[in-house]
Design a protein around this motif. Sequence first.
Motif, PDB file in Angstrom:
ATOM      1  N   UNK A  16      34.455  33.849  34.334  1.00 25.15           N
ATOM      2  CA  UNK A  16      35.764  34.479  34.526  1.00 25.15           C
ATOM      3  C   UNK A  16      36.418  34.748  33.176  1.00 25.15           C
ATOM      4  N   UNK A  17      36.276  33.779  32.248  1.00 17.61           N
ATOM      5  CA  UNK A  17      36.825  33.982  30.916  1.00 17.61           C
ATOM      6  C   UNK A  17      36.148  35.130  30.190  1.00 17.61           C
ATOM      7  N   UNK A  18      34.819  35.239  30.336  1.00 12.10           N
ATOM      8  CA  UNK A  18      34.095  36.354  29.707  1.00 12.10           C
ATOM      9  C   UNK A  18      34.605  37.681  30.246  1.00 12.10           C
ATOM     10  N   UNK A  19      34.793  37.739  31.574  1.00  8.97           N
ATOM     11  CA  UNK A  19      35.315  38.976  32.162  1.00  8.97           C
ATOM     12  C   UNK A  19      36.692  39.302  31.581  1.00  8.97           C
ATOM     13  N   UNK A  20      37.548  38.284  31.466  1.00  5.69           N
ATOM     14  CA  UNK A  20      38.897  38.535  30.962  1.00  5.69           C
ATOM     15  C   UNK A  20      38.895  39.038  29.534  1.00  5.69           C
TER      16      UNK A  20
ATOM     17  N   UNK B  15      40.881  25.943  40.893  1.00  4.07           N
ATOM     18  CA  UNK B  15      40.707  26.345  39.490  1.00  4.07           C
ATOM     19  C   UNK B  15      40.180  27.766  39.395  1.00  4.07           C
ATOM     20  N   UNK B  16      39.093  28.022  40.138  1.00  3.43           N
ATOM     21  CA  UNK B  16      38.464  29.340  40.024  1.00  3.43           C
ATOM     22  C   UNK B  16      39.367  30.429  40.577  1.00  3.43           C
ATOM     23  N   UNK B  17      40.036  30.143  41.705  1.00  2.15           N
ATOM     24  CA  UNK B  17      40.906  31.164  42.285  1.00  2.15           C
ATOM     25  C   UNK B  17      42.038  31.536  41.356  1.00  2.15           C
ATOM     26  N   UNK B  18      42.693  30.522  40.764  1.00  2.00           N
ATOM     27  CA  UNK B  18      43.802  30.856  39.870  1.00  2.00           C
ATOM     28  C   UNK B  18      43.290  31.478  38.578  1.00  2.00           C
ATOM     29  N   UNK B  19      42.076  31.107  38.137  1.00  2.12           N
ATOM     30  CA  UNK B  19      41.523  31.738  36.933  1.00  2.12           C
ATOM     31  C   UNK B  19      41.256  33.222  37.188  1.00  2.12           C
ATOM     32  N   UNK B  20      40.728  33.536  38.385  1.00  2.00           N
ATOM     33  CA  UNK B  20      40.506  34.944  38.717  1.00  2.00           C
ATOM     34  C   UNK B  20      41.831  35.694  38.761  1.00  2.00           C
ATOM     35  N   UNK B  21      42.875  35.030  39.285  1.00  2.15           N
ATOM     36  CA  UNK B  21      44.189  35.686  39.298  1.00  2.15           C
ATOM     37  C   UNK B  21      44.714  35.898  37.883  1.00  2.15           C
ATOM     38  N   UNK B  29      53.631  37.859  32.968  1.00  4.19           N
ATOM     39  CA  UNK B  29      54.214  36.532  33.113  1.00  4.19           C
ATOM     40  C   UNK B  29      53.485  35.749  34.200  1.00  4.19           C
ATOM     41  N   UNK B  30      53.079  36.464  35.270  1.00  2.52           N
ATOM     42  CA  UNK B  30      52.336  35.781  36.330  1.00  2.52           C
ATOM     43  C   UNK B  30      51.003  35.255  35.823  1.00  2.52           C
ATOM     44  N   UNK B  31      50.378  35.978  34.893  1.00  7.24           N
ATOM     45  CA  UNK B  31      49.115  35.485  34.330  1.00  7.24           C
ATOM     46  C   UNK B  31      49.338  34.135  33.654  1.00  7.24           C
ATOM     47  N   UNK B  36      48.934  27.961  34.304  1.00  3.42           N
ATOM     48  CA  UNK B  36      49.421  26.592  34.528  1.00  3.42           C
ATOM     49  C   UNK B  36      48.683  25.964  35.709  1.00  3.42           C
ATOM     50  N   UNK B  37      48.503  26.741  36.792  1.00  2.00           N
ATOM     51  CA  UNK B  37      47.798  26.206  37.968  1.00  2.00           C
ATOM     52  C   UNK B  37      46.361  25.852  37.601  1.00  2.00           C
ATOM     53  N   UNK B  38      45.702  26.736  36.836  1.00  2.00           N
ATOM     54  CA  UNK B  38      44.321  26.455  36.429  1.00  2.00           C
ATOM     55  C   UNK B  38      44.236  25.164  35.631  1.00  2.00           C
ATOM     56  N   UNK B  39      45.114  25.037  34.630  1.00  2.00           N
ATOM     57  CA  UNK B  39      45.056  23.842  33.784  1.00  2.00           C
ATOM     58  C   UNK B  39      45.421  22.595  34.574  1.00  2.00           C
ATOM     59  N   UNK B  40      46.361  22.706  35.505  1.00  2.00           N
ATOM     60  CA  UNK B  40      46.721  21.549  36.318  1.00  2.00           C
ATOM     61  C   UNK B  40      45.569  21.096  37.193  1.00  2.00           C
ATOM     62  N   UNK B  41      44.877  22.061  37.822  1.00  2.00           N
ATOM     63  CA  UNK B  41      43.743  21.698  38.665  1.00  2.00           C
ATOM     64  C   UNK B  41      42.627  21.093  37.827  1.00  2.00           C
TER      65      UNK B  41
END
Lengths: 118, 187
Positions: A16-20, B15-21, B29-31, B36-41
């Motif tokens: 996902x990071x690579x894609x970003x 983690x993966x869902x919020x990372x994709x978002x 700002x939403x990114x 924050x959600x990714x790092x918290x999970x």
Amino acid sequence: MHIVYPAVVAALLFSVGVYGVLARRNAILVLMSVELMLNAVNLNLVAFDVWLGDALRGGQVLTLFVIVIAAAEVGLGLAIVLLVFRNRQTVQIDALRDLADRDAEPAERPEQVSTEIS
Amino acid sequence: MTPADVVFLFLGAVTLGSAVLVVTTRQLVHAALWLVVTFGALAASYLLLTAEFVAWVQVLIYVGAVVVLLLFGIMLTRAPIGRSEGLDSANRPVAIAVAAATAALLVTVVVAGFREAYVELGDPPAGTSGQMGASIFRTWVLPFEVLSLLLLAALIGAIVLSRREIQPPGESSDERPTERPTGPGRG
């Protein structure tokens, strides 16, 4: 717990990071994607450190070091992004082509410059 | 499947869902907030793996400092608050292909290599604060000190990069150096 679960989650997070990094234009979003990739590596380090049961806890200590280096990197990266914004009034990284290696085509040069500015 | 497996799969999905978002949302700002959600999970995942100290460092530094820095960056580059177009560049299909290839390669290798790996969690815990402190300040103290020097260098570098041009009083600060008249007293 099976170690393959955190390993797979870390691999997908890295992708996902690579894609970003490749798909985003805004420099700050690229920095966020780099953070995602670093976090994927951290998850791998912690999971395999727990699996190996290292007495020196090398994996977790290295995770702490990676976190510190990531903080330093994002601080410097944001300073550079702000400097670019102050000089160019944009943070779109595909608009910053001054160092691109292009063939010199004198007929097209003025056109390209005018499209980049507009 | 143990309960720890189920909880970890849930945290991994978050983690993966919020990372994709983070990498697909149209609002800057939403990114940062999904980050924050990714790092918290991820911090919760570290807690589940009994790496307690790393989890709290993750919360302190990533959620506390890095995201705030990124939000400052968004603010200082005058990003629009609402939806903004053109956050994705033209090579998005190539990016999707490369990311899918990376994911396929890494998942294949990891599953092939560690399908049987199993760890019994929590007995003894892997990274309490006491254990980590002893480990850092006994075994890893030299890299720790070198890292403090690196942080100092990064701090000075960031200050040097982002300070304004220092000028004598009486001149406006947004003049470019090339436009500045060369007066007496300036070599």
